[in-house]
Design an enzyme around this catalytic site. Structure first.
Site, PDB file in Angstrom:
ATOM      1  CG  ASP A  69      -2.000  -0.973   1.108  1.00  0.00           C
ATOM      2  OD1 ASP A  69      -2.500  -1.589  -0.039  1.00  0.00           O
ATOM      3  OD2 ASP A  69      -2.648  -1.058   2.252  1.00  0.00           O
ATOM      4  CB  CYS A  70       0.265   4.519  -1.164  1.00  0.00           C
ATOM      5  SG  CYS A  70       1.020   6.428  -1.483  1.00  0.00           S
TER       6      CYS A  70
END
Length: 222
Positions: A69-70
């Site tokens: 995930d970012c």
């Protein structure tokens, strides 16, 4: 009717930091991804700056294998040949790859360890949110173990057996102890935590060239 995103004001401001290469050889590249940087380009115009494009500028042959995930930091592996990419993809698909994460959770977990076995699916009304979905969800299993506690926080090591989107974040929320700094599942903690307190600590799998079992770690930044 499709409802707006839970995070419509999300501003993508990736960190301007050098690549952190933990290991490289003829078949693989292992990096320590910083929080706030996408793994691959996003769909919107201003989401092109990402880890794979930065890496390919320095190592033209880098190929994506999996994603973080970012807002998650930590160990991520890339392939350098199509053969290695296929091999590593099978390591993840057949759950041979073993991953551990460190997270800081809201509140004090009373138990010392446990397993969350709850199926997950998209919350279509509120993308990109995911939710526990006993009817249409896909199986998702996470082991957790407490490392440390304070009166209002718990540090845990997480071992996912599956790789569902937002799995660790939703499973911890289901325990009643969301991950601190999570803009989707614990927005009330954002003021005191500048990032998502989730870090991919280690990754172990078979090397695509030698078949040897190899393990990589990245130091926890929080």
């Amino acid at each position: 009717m499709h409802k707006p995103s839970l995070i419509p004001d999300f501003a993508y401001d990736p960190p301007d930091v050098p690549l952190s290469i933990l290991h490289e050889d003829a078949a693989i590249l292992v990096l320590d991804k910083p929080a706030g940087l996408l793994t691959v380009p996003g769909k919107l115009e201003n989401r092109q700056d990402c880890l794979i494009t930065r890496l390919q500028a320095a190592r033209w042959d880098a190929l994506t294998v999996h994603r973080l995930d970012c807002d998650t930091s930590g160990v991520i592996i890339f392939a350098r040949t199509k053969q290695a990419q296929g091999f590593l993809g099978q390591e993840f698909e057949h759950r041979r790859a073993q991953k551990t994460y460190i997270a800081r959770l809201k509140g004090r977990l009373s138990e010392d360890s446990g397993t969350v076995d709850l199926p997950l699916g998209s919350d279509w009304d509120y993308r990109p949110r995911q939710k526990v979905d006993p009817v249409h969800g896909r199986p998702a299993v996470t082991d957790w173990q407490v490392i440390a506690r304070t009166d209002n926080e718990t540090r845990v090591r997480l071992r996912p057996h599956t790789g569902r989107s937002h799995q660790l974040r939703v499973h911890m929320l289901a325990l009643g102890h969301p991950i601190l700094g999570d803009q989707i599942y614990a927005p009330e903690t954002l003021a005191d935590h500048p990032r998502l307190m989730l870090h991919a600590e280690s990754l172990a799998l078979h090397h695509p060239q030698t078949g040897d079992w190899v393990s990589f770690t990245a130091p926890v930044p929080f």
